[in-house]
Write an enzyme that holds these catalytic residues in place. Structure first.
Site, PDB file in Angstrom:
ATOM      1  N   SER A  23      79.772  67.374  46.761  1.00  0.00           N
ATOM      2  CA  SER A  23      80.908  67.019  47.636  1.00  0.00           C
ATOM      3  C   SER A  23      82.003  68.071  47.613  1.00  0.00           C
ATOM      4  O   SER A  23      83.042  67.901  48.236  1.00  0.00           O
ATOM      5  CB  SER A  23      81.474  65.658  47.222  1.00  0.00           C
ATOM      6  OG  SER A  23      81.871  65.671  45.858  1.00  0.00           O
ATOM      7  N   ASN A 110      84.834  58.622  37.697  1.00  0.00           N
ATOM      8  CA  ASN A 110      85.011  57.437  38.547  1.00  0.00           C
ATOM      9  C   ASN A 110      86.489  57.075  38.715  1.00  0.00           C
ATOM     10  O   ASN A 110      86.938  56.772  39.822  1.00  0.00           O
ATOM     11  CB  ASN A 110      84.234  56.252  37.978  1.00  0.00           C
ATOM     12  CG  ASN A 110      82.735  56.515  37.960  1.00  0.00           C
ATOM     13  OD1 ASN A 110      82.283  57.510  38.527  1.00  0.00           O
ATOM     14  ND2 ASN A 110      81.975  55.660  37.305  1.00  0.00           N
ATOM     15  N   THR A 155     101.138  45.336  86.826  1.00  0.00           N
ATOM     16  CA  THR A 155     100.159  44.490  86.134  1.00  0.00           C
ATOM     17  C   THR A 155      98.869  44.684  86.929  1.00  0.00           C
ATOM     18  O   THR A 155      98.924  44.839  88.161  1.00  0.00           O
ATOM     19  CB  THR A 155     100.562  42.997  86.114  1.00  0.00           C
ATOM     20  OG1 THR A 155     100.635  42.524  87.455  1.00  0.00           O
ATOM     21  CG2 THR A 155     101.906  42.776  85.433  1.00  0.00           C
ATOM     22  N   LYS A 283      94.430  73.651  89.902  1.00  0.00           N
ATOM     23  CA  LYS A 283      94.420  72.631  88.853  1.00  0.00           C
ATOM     24  C   LYS A 283      95.435  72.869  87.736  1.00  0.00           C
ATOM     25  O   LYS A 283      95.685  73.990  87.326  1.00  0.00           O
ATOM     26  CB  LYS A 283      93.027  72.547  88.222  1.00  0.00           C
ATOM     27  CG  LYS A 283      91.957  71.985  89.132  1.00  0.00           C
ATOM     28  CD  LYS A 283      92.131  70.517  89.439  1.00  0.00           C
ATOM     29  CE  LYS A 283      91.677  69.642  88.308  1.00  0.00           C
ATOM     30  NZ  LYS A 283      90.230  69.519  88.188  1.00  0.00           N
ATOM     31  N   ASN A 285      95.556  70.730  84.321  1.00  0.00           N
ATOM     32  CA  ASN A 285      94.879  69.590  83.694  1.00  0.00           C
ATOM     33  C   ASN A 285      95.589  69.111  82.422  1.00  0.00           C
ATOM     34  O   ASN A 285      95.973  69.923  81.580  1.00  0.00           O
ATOM     35  CB  ASN A 285      93.440  69.972  83.329  1.00  0.00           C
ATOM     36  CG  ASN A 285      92.621  70.304  84.555  1.00  0.00           C
ATOM     37  OD1 ASN A 285      92.829  69.736  85.631  1.00  0.00           O
ATOM     38  ND2 ASN A 285      91.708  71.250  84.411  1.00  0.00           N
ATOM     39  N   GLU A 290      94.241  64.016  77.296  1.00  0.00           N
ATOM     40  CA  GLU A 290      92.850  63.554  77.334  1.00  0.00           C
ATOM     41  C   GLU A 290      92.208  63.633  75.950  1.00  0.00           C
ATOM     42  O   GLU A 290      91.439  62.761  75.547  1.00  0.00           O
ATOM     43  CB  GLU A 290      92.043  64.394  78.328  1.00  0.00           C
ATOM     44  CG  GLU A 290      92.405  64.125  79.784  1.00  0.00           C
ATOM     45  CD  GLU A 290      91.826  65.179  80.720  1.00  0.00           C
ATOM     46  OE1 GLU A 290      90.628  65.477  80.623  1.00  0.00           O
ATOM     47  OE2 GLU A 290      92.590  65.716  81.537  1.00  0.00           O
ATOM     48  N   TYR A 317      81.274  51.615  40.448  1.00  0.00           N
ATOM     49  CA  TYR A 317      81.071  52.835  41.237  1.00  0.00           C
ATOM     50  C   TYR A 317      79.604  53.025  41.629  1.00  0.00           C
ATOM     51  O   TYR A 317      78.696  52.793  40.833  1.00  0.00           O
ATOM     52  CB  TYR A 317      81.557  54.072  40.460  1.00  0.00           C
ATOM     53  CG  TYR A 317      81.353  55.355  41.250  1.00  0.00           C
ATOM     54  CD1 TYR A 317      82.292  55.773  42.162  1.00  0.00           C
ATOM     55  CD2 TYR A 317      80.172  56.107  41.116  1.00  0.00           C
ATOM     56  CE1 TYR A 317      82.105  56.928  42.925  1.00  0.00           C
ATOM     57  CE2 TYR A 317      79.970  57.256  41.870  1.00  0.00           C
ATOM     58  CZ  TYR A 317      80.935  57.659  42.774  1.00  0.00           C
ATOM     59  OH  TYR A 317      80.740  58.790  43.524  1.00  0.00           O
ATOM     60  N   GLN A 322      81.138  58.248  47.623  1.00  0.00           N
ATOM     61  CA  GLN A 322      81.497  59.635  47.926  1.00  0.00           C
ATOM     62  C   GLN A 322      81.691  59.823  49.437  1.00  0.00           C
ATOM     63  O   GLN A 322      82.387  60.736  49.867  1.00  0.00           O
ATOM     64  CB  GLN A 322      80.396  60.571  47.405  1.00  0.00           C
ATOM     65  CG  GLN A 322      80.659  62.037  47.627  1.00  0.00           C
ATOM     66  CD  GLN A 322      79.748  62.898  46.762  1.00  0.00           C
ATOM     67  OE1 GLN A 322      79.937  63.010  45.564  1.00  0.00           O
ATOM     68  NE2 GLN A 322      78.744  63.483  47.368  1.00  0.00           N
ATOM     69  N   LYS A 325      85.417  59.934  51.564  1.00  0.00           N
ATOM     70  CA  LYS A 325      86.381  61.004  51.771  1.00  0.00           C
ATOM     71  C   LYS A 325      86.320  61.652  53.150  1.00  0.00           C
ATOM     72  O   LYS A 325      87.351  61.913  53.769  1.00  0.00           O
ATOM     73  CB  LYS A 325      86.227  62.063  50.662  1.00  0.00           C
ATOM     74  CG  LYS A 325      86.936  61.626  49.387  1.00  0.00           C
ATOM     75  CD  LYS A 325      86.637  62.493  48.205  1.00  0.00           C
ATOM     76  CE  LYS A 325      85.288  62.172  47.593  1.00  0.00           C
ATOM     77  NZ  LYS A 325      85.159  60.758  47.128  1.00  0.00           N
TER      78      LYS A 325
END
Ligand code: ARG
Length: 459
Positions: A23, A110, A155, A283, A285, A290, A317, A322, A325
């Site tokens: 990790s 742990n 609405t 354009k 954009n 978005e 544990y 792991q 994260k």
């Protein structure tokens, strides 16, 4: 290479298994918390005479050296280490010899990883909350500036009643104040130290968990060692608060996208927060908005991923944990990026008050007020509602609006109509009359702004 945990087995794993198990590529981002936690642990071991004071000081100085070497880039992460905890201990032992091997007394990875993650997350939660507050301040400024700018309120995305742009923005402010509350609340429960839970059952050494907790800025300790190493509910709470915040940013982004279209033209985003098209020269954009809308899905996914990971694992544990994260880190990064871009995008957008007003004039959004006018003159609301609807129908058929019908035309529908009706259905009047608390009148919006400044302590 033989593993630090080689003992029962020779520690010779297949390289595929090593890669799969490792990790360090992502948990190295917690090196500061890991080292700071270890310094407090060494100090506790020294204070409780589990190791000598001198050894404790040697460990603390060694850890301090590793921290500054990592900060300056003099030391690089060794990707062949299983995780950040192993890496720091390995470097410490290389540098200090046997004393380095004493650091891990009365501790386990742990409780160490649970500690690191809590320390990492509480800081991130604070900065994310501060960034949300900055967005609130920007929106309060805009709401103040546009508190009298009339636009259609919708609405079903159909023009409904006139509101002010300031009022609309304040709706988002209220949502964001609750997001800040949720983040603050999350940290309240998170800030209990798991260190000293050890592998799961506590330890036979005479440790002082509260000494370490206090040194590391925790409010207290996890009162059950199994819980301390097993639960990640503080991550779930953060991801849930983060997903809710993203949902708010996404709805707001959707409106920004709509408002900046040619169809609406209510706002124009600054060039700094838009992009062009590689083929269509006209354009502009709203890519940033978005992307905020798009990235919301990631954070929802992070929350679901962690909930699913946790739902079936027995105490205490398990290596499944792991997986917590990457979800948390992805959400942290996404929230930072989105807030970083949202605030200046809002601060620099220009508001096309004329177009908002024009849209408000075109949709018969004062039809409710026309009915209310007749009610004021004594007609029951249902009958008034019907006449107002018939007049709207007439306008649509003849290409007119309520403001341009003559008094005679009105009186053909009801004798109660008089000259003062025009004032009653003027959009400014419609807005000004909505004085109920939380409503759209300028005074009400001013009260909302003041309320938020008071509860958030904003000058
Ligand atoms: N890299 C591990 C994690 O992120 C650290 C804890 C490992 N503990 C263990 N018993 N294998 O969860």
């Amino acid at each position: 290479m033989a593993k630090m945990w080689a003992g029962r087995t020779a520690g010779n794993t297949d390289s595929i298994a090593d890669d799969f198990n490792s990790s360090i590529s992502f948990d190295s981002r917690m090196y500061r918390q890991d080292i700071t936690g270890s310094m407090a642990h060494a100090a506790m071991l020294g204070a409780k005479n589990i190791i000598t004071q001198e050894e404790a000081q040697t460990l603390i100085d060694g850890l301090d050296g590793i921290l500054s070497d990592l900060d300056s880039g003099k030391l690089e992460f060794d990707m062949s280490c299983e995780d950040i905890h192993m890496f720091v201990e390995q470097v410490l032992t290389e540098r200090l010899g046997d004393v380095g091997k004493k650091l891990h007394t009365a501790r386990s990875r742990n409780d160490q990883v649970a500690l690191d993650l809590r320390m990492y997350l509480r800081d991130e939660i604070n900065t994310i909350r501060e960034k949300t507050e900055k967005l609130i301040v920007t929106l309060l400024d805009a709401a103040e500036k546009h508190k009298a700018v009339i636009m259609p309120g919708y609405t079903h995305l159909q023009r409904a009643q006139p509101i002010t742009f300031g009022h609309h923005l304040m709706a988002y402010v209220m949502m964001l104040t609750r997001d800040c509350d949720r983040l603050r609340d999350c940290n309240k429960r998170l800030n209990q130290s798991p260190i000293g839970s050890c592998a799961l059952a506590g330890t036979t050494y005479d440790t002082d968990r509260r000494f370490e907790a206090k040194k590391l800025g925790f409010d207290g300790i996890c009162m059950n060692s199994i819980d301390g190493v097993s639960d990640r509910d503080f991550c779930v709470e953060f991801l849930s608060a983060g997903a809710t915040l993203m949902m708010h940013l996404s709805r707001f982004s959707e409106e920004i996208i709509l408002w900046s279209s040619w169809e609406f033209k209510f706002i124009e985003l600054s060039d700094a927060y838009t992009t062009g098209s590689s083929i269509m020269p006209q354009k502009k954009n709203p890519d940033m908005a978005e992307l905020i809308r798009g990235k919301t899905g990631r954070v929802y996914g992070d929350l679901m991923a962690l909930l699913t990971t946790l739902k079936g694992i027995p105490l205490a544990y398990n290596k499944d944990m792991q997986e917590d994260k990457e979800s948390v880190f992805d959400a942290v990064d996404t929230l930072h990026m989105c807030l970083d871009v949202m605030t200046p995008m809002i601060a620099t957008m220009s508001v096309r008050a004329d177009n908002m007003k024009k849209a408000a004039q075109g949709g018969f959004i004062n039809a409710t007020d026309l009915a209310d006018y007749l009610v004021k003159k004594g007609m029951p609301f249902r009958s008034a509602y019907k006449i107002s609807g018939q007049l709207v129908g007439k306008c649509i058929a003849e290409g007119k609006v309520l403001e341009t019908l003559t008094l005679d035309e009105y009186r053909a529908y009801s004798e109660l109509f008089e000259e003062d009706l025009y004032n009653d259905i003027a959009l400014e009047t419609c807005v000004e009359k909505r004085i109920s608390e939380g409503g759209t009148s300028v005074t009400s919006v001013e009260a909302q702004i003041k309320y938020v400044k008071d509860i958030m302590n904003i000058k």
